[in-house]
Structures are given as structure tokens and as C-alpha cells.
Design a protein around this motif. Structure first.
Motif, PDB file in Angstrom:
ATOM      1  N   PHE A 242     -61.381 -54.846 -56.409  1.00 44.69           N
ATOM      2  CA  PHE A 242     -60.875 -56.181 -56.757  1.00 44.69           C
ATOM      3  C   PHE A 242     -60.079 -56.787 -55.608  1.00 44.69           C
ATOM      4  N   GLU A 243     -59.186 -55.991 -55.000  1.00 38.96           N
ATOM      5  CA  GLU A 243     -58.315 -56.506 -53.940  1.00 38.96           C
ATOM      6  C   GLU A 243     -59.126 -57.007 -52.743  1.00 38.96           C
ATOM      7  N   LEU A 244     -60.223 -56.305 -52.424  1.00 40.48           N
ATOM      8  CA  LEU A 244     -61.051 -56.715 -51.291  1.00 40.48           C
ATOM      9  C   LEU A 244     -61.779 -58.025 -51.607  1.00 40.48           C
ATOM     10  N   VAL A 245     -62.355 -58.116 -52.801  1.00 44.26           N
ATOM     11  CA  VAL A 245     -63.069 -59.342 -53.184  1.00 44.26           C
ATOM     12  C   VAL A 245     -62.091 -60.513 -53.187  1.00 44.26           C
ATOM     13  N   GLU A 246     -60.916 -60.298 -53.765  1.00 42.69           N
ATOM     14  CA  GLU A 246     -59.924 -61.379 -53.845  1.00 42.69           C
ATOM     15  C   GLU A 246     -59.507 -61.844 -52.450  1.00 42.69           C
ATOM     16  N   LYS A 247     -59.335 -60.903 -51.520  1.00 42.88           N
ATOM     17  CA  LYS A 247     -58.928 -61.271 -50.164  1.00 42.88           C
ATOM     18  C   LYS A 247     -60.007 -62.112 -49.469  1.00 42.88           C
ATOM     19  N   VAL A 248     -61.257 -61.697 -49.584  1.00 40.56           N
ATOM     20  CA  VAL A 248     -62.354 -62.436 -48.946  1.00 40.56           C
ATOM     21  C   VAL A 248     -62.481 -63.828 -49.569  1.00 40.56           C
ATOM     22  N   VAL A 249     -62.487 -63.877 -50.903  1.00 44.61           N
ATOM     23  CA  VAL A 249     -62.676 -65.159 -51.604  1.00 44.61           C
ATOM     24  C   VAL A 249     -61.518 -66.110 -51.311  1.00 44.61           C
ATOM     25  N   GLN A 250     -60.300 -65.573 -51.339  1.00 47.33           N
ATOM     26  CA  GLN A 250     -59.120 -66.395 -51.050  1.00 47.33           C
ATOM     27  C   GLN A 250     -59.197 -66.961 -49.634  1.00 47.33           C
ATOM     28  N   SER A 251     -59.638 -66.133 -48.690  1.00 45.25           N
ATOM     29  CA  SER A 251     -59.745 -66.581 -47.298  1.00 45.25           C
ATOM     30  C   SER A 251     -60.792 -67.672 -47.149  1.00 45.25           C
ATOM     31  N   VAL A 252     -61.944 -67.491 -47.789  1.00 45.90           N
ATOM     32  CA  VAL A 252     -63.018 -68.481 -47.677  1.00 45.90           C
ATOM     33  C   VAL A 252     -62.542 -69.846 -48.184  1.00 45.90           C
ATOM     34  N   PHE A 293     -67.366 -74.344 -51.236  1.00 42.28           N
ATOM     35  CA  PHE A 293     -67.883 -74.542 -52.598  1.00 42.28           C
ATOM     36  C   PHE A 293     -69.412 -74.517 -52.657  1.00 42.28           C
ATOM     37  N   GLN A 294     -70.073 -74.472 -51.479  1.00 40.34           N
ATOM     38  CA  GLN A 294     -71.546 -74.429 -51.462  1.00 40.34           C
ATOM     39  C   GLN A 294     -72.087 -72.996 -51.471  1.00 40.34           C
ATOM     40  N   LEU A 295     -71.227 -72.010 -51.235  1.00 37.81           N
ATOM     41  CA  LEU A 295     -71.696 -70.624 -51.136  1.00 37.81           C
ATOM     42  C   LEU A 295     -72.094 -70.065 -52.493  1.00 37.81           C
ATOM     43  N   SER A 296     -73.208 -69.343 -52.523  1.00 41.98           N
ATOM     44  CA  SER A 296     -73.689 -68.720 -53.764  1.00 41.98           C
ATOM     45  C   SER A 296     -72.981 -67.390 -53.978  1.00 41.98           C
ATOM     46  N   MET A 297     -73.154 -66.827 -55.178  1.00 45.47           N
ATOM     47  CA  MET A 297     -72.553 -65.526 -55.479  1.00 45.47           C
ATOM     48  C   MET A 297     -73.130 -64.436 -54.563  1.00 45.47           C
ATOM     49  N   SER A 298     -74.427 -64.506 -54.260  1.00 45.74           N
ATOM     50  CA  SER A 298     -75.036 -63.477 -53.400  1.00 45.74           C
ATOM     51  C   SER A 298     -74.480 -63.563 -51.976  1.00 45.74           C
ATOM     52  N   GLN A 299     -74.146 -64.782 -51.528  1.00 47.11           N
ATOM     53  CA  GLN A 299     -73.532 -64.919 -50.198  1.00 47.11           C
ATOM     54  C   GLN A 299     -72.120 -64.334 -50.178  1.00 47.11           C
ATOM     55  N   PHE A 300     -71.377 -64.553 -51.257  1.00 44.80           N
ATOM     56  CA  PHE A 300     -70.053 -63.921 -51.350  1.00 44.80           C
ATOM     57  C   PHE A 300     -70.191 -62.399 -51.398  1.00 44.80           C
ATOM     58  N   ARG A 301     -71.214 -61.916 -52.116  1.00 43.77           N
ATOM     59  CA  ARG A 301     -71.450 -60.468 -52.178  1.00 43.77           C
ATOM     60  C   ARG A 301     -71.735 -59.916 -50.783  1.00 43.77           C
TER      61      ARG A 301
END
Length: 351
Positions: A242-252, A293-301
Motif C-alpha cells: 500500500f505504501e509504495l502504491v500511495e507514494k507513486v500515485v501521490q507523486s504522479v 488524470f489520463q493515465l489508466s490503471m494498467s499504466q499505474f500498475r
């Protein structure tokens, strides 16, 4: 009288109306706690209906206040109802409901942000994560000031399968400001797409059920209210901590109006920032000129998976904090004076 062999449906006895309870105990919604009362029992019934079949279920209601939704939950025929209320002024009114439903209601005077949900329900209700959701539901008309930190906390619990999710894929039906509800369910390309969209949708099926107009509440809030239903997924869409996903998403989403690479740059220290940003985006196959806001879930993955590999190769990366780096640069500037020092960038000012 019930027909032979059938158990009579549970019905609450005649009770004072919610309005009468408010008058009786001289209850006032406190603005500093962002409290708003919902008095229309047709609307409280509609909220409870979104939770699904509650007959013989175990339910936790968060912030019941004067007890409007509480009545609708009890009328749905639940086995047990746990009420967690922080504001002591509401406890006497809730005790009237408890006495009207003997053996069904347990009242806890406490804060949901610190309450230990791991022991809230009987152990026999536990189900394997891969099974259907357990007969446990969380329902709440959340104060606006608590709703976002609370859903982030519960999403972390979903990721770690602890807290109320130690029992399995516990379902939640909660209220949010309409705008927050739109963010939680926003698709790629939507202006409402945000950190909340990714964090919620990669862990849960999220459904924006319906909107309650602000005038239905007392006092009337300045915004409308969304009712949102969450069912945790068997497999998260991004299989990283969770912490890693949150850090990447927050940064983006740091600079949501700029190209996404500007936010991704903040994952890396100044020394080698550009090279590492290019490496991450190229390996993850993400166009650096897309807006967040244009990035898909697979791109975030892809971004999370590649960043994880980079962190495994250089563990100092994960603990790097861009804001701390900015603070140190600002401190150095003030010690040396402004002479010869570069001006702060627009991004630094924004942060």
C-alpha cells in the motif's frame, strides 16, 4: 401472530421521531465537527438498501448521531448492530433505540479512527478472502472532515487484510461530499480523476449509488452528498504494498495540470533525477506527456512495478522524500543568503 414455523420479522416499537429526539436532548449539529443530520427516514432506508441483504447480518454504523440510519438498519432485520459514536451528546438517544431492540445493539463511545475493528465481530463470521464477502457491513453518514482520512485508512486495511477486513472482504456503504464521491469513481480522462480514484479502484469495486441533495440535511450543507458502496476485490489491480502504491500515485498527481513526468520526477533525488525518471517511464511504457488524470490503471500498475524494482536495487529510493529535499534547499538558501542562489521553481513554490 407469525405463521407456524416462521420467525416474525423484527419491527421497532413506536418511538419518538428523530426530530423529537433532537428536541428532547437539545441536540445541535456542531459545525466544527462538520455534523449534518438526515431526518427523512425514506432516505435513510434508501442508503441502507444500497448495502444489500442485511437480514441476520452484523453491521457497524459509524457516527450514528441522532439515529436516523440506525432505525433503518434495525428495520432491515440485522442480527447485531455496533454503533460507534464519538460525540457523547448522542448516546442517550441511541440508548432509547437500544432498549427498543433488546440484545441487538451495542453502543461504543469512541473514535472510529482509533477504534480496533479486529475484535468488533464474532470470530465465526470470518471468511477466506477468495470467498463471498462475509455477513458483515459497515454503514455510515460520515462527517466531511473525517471521510477522506477514514477511507484512506480503510483502504490500507483492505490492502493488508486487517482491521474490519480481517473477517474477509467486508462491504462498506458510506456518504461523502458529492465531489469526493465523483473522485472515488472517476474514470481515466475525467477531470475528477485523482489519487483517491486510483487508491480506491485498485483495491475495490466502487459504485456511486445516488446523490442526496444538501437540503435533505439539517443544517443544510453547502454541497450535495454521494452514497458510495465499496466491495474489496479478490485480487488488487496493483499487487504492491500500500505504501509504495500511495507514494507513486501521490507523486504522479503532485502537479495534476502538468505532464505526468513532472510528478514522477519527485520520486527521485536531484542527483540523477532526469535519468531515473526517463528509465522509469520508458520501462513502464508510459507516455511522459500524458496528464496524470489520463493515465489508466494498467499504466499505474506498470509504474508501481518498475519503481518497486528500482527500490529493490537501491533501497534508499523508497525513503527519499522530495519535500524534505526542498526544505533542506530552502534552509541552505537562507543560510547562504539569496546571492548567487537560483530562484525557486514554480513547482517548488506550489509544494
Amino acid at each position: 401472530m407469525a405463521a407456524p414455523g416462521k420467525v416474525a420479522a423484527f419491527r421497532l416499537p413506536p418511538l419518538p421521531t428523530i426530530g423529537e429526539i433532537i428536541k428532547l436532548f437539545r441536540l445541535k449539529a456542531l459545525k466544527q465537527l462538520s455534523q449534518n443530520f438526515l431526518l427523512d427516514l425514506r432516505l435513510t432506508d434508501k442508503i441502507v438498501k444500497q448495502a444489500g441483504e442485511l437480514k441476520n447480518a452484523h453491521v457497524c454504523e459509524v457516527g450514528p448521531g441522532p439515529g436516523g440510519i440506525t432505525r433503518s438498519i434495525l428495520s432491515a432485520g440485522v442480527e447485531q448492530l455496533l454503533l460507534i459514536e464519538k460525540d457523547a451528546r448522542f448516546i442517550p438517544g441511541l440508548q432509547i433505540l437500544s432498549e427498543a431492540a433488546p440484545g441487538k445493539v451495542r453502543i461504543v463511545h469512541g473514535d472510529i479512527l482509533t477504534y480496533k475493528m479486529e475484535k468488533a465481530f464474532p470470530k465465526h463470521l470470518k471468511k477466506n478472502w477468495e470467498d463471498e464477502p462475509p455477513d458483515i457491513h459497515i454503514i455510515g453518514n460520515l462527517p466531511f472532515s473525517v471521510s477522506t482520512p477514514l477511507i484512506i485508512k480503510w483502504l490500507e486495511n483492505v490492502s493488508k487484510r486487517d482491521g474490519p477486513f480481517i473477517y474477509g472482504r467486508t462491504q462498506m456503504t458510506l456518504t461523502f461530499q458529492k465531489e469526493v464521491g465523483e473522485r472515488l469513481t472517476a474514470n481515466p480522462g475525467s477531470n475528477q480523476r485523482s489519487r483517491l480514484s486510483i487508491m480506491a479502484q485498485h483495491l475495490c469495486t466502487v459504485e456511486n449509488c445516488f446523490t442526496i441533495p444538501g437540503q435533505a440535511f439539517v443544517p443544510k450543507p453547502e454541497v450535495d452528498v454521494a452514497v458510495v458502496h465499496f466491495t474489496p476485490l479478490v485480487q488488487p489491480k496493483i499487487q504492491q504494498p500500500f505504501e509504495l502504491v500511495e507514494k507513486v500515485v501521490q507523486s504522479v498527481f503532485q502537479f495534476r495540470r502538468k505532464y505526468c513526468f513532472r510528478g514522477i520526477e519527485t520520486l527521485f533525488p536531484e542527483n540523477g533525477r532526469l535519468k531515473r525518471t526517463e528509465q522509469l517511464m520508458m520501462t513502464a511504457d508510459v507516455d511522459p506527456t500524458l496528464r496524470p488524470f489520463q493515465l489508466s490503471m494498467s499504466q499505474f500498475r506498470n509504474l508501481c512495478n518498475v519503481y518497486r524494482k528500482m527500490c529493490d536495487e537501491d533501497p534508499s529510493l523508497f525513503v527519499f522524500n522530495y519535500r524534505e529535499e526542498l526544505r533542506q534547499k530552502k534552509k541552505t538558501r537562507s543560510l547562504l543568503g539569496s546571492t548567487g542562489q537560483p530562484e525557486q521553481t514554480e513547482e517548488e513554490n506550489q509544494l
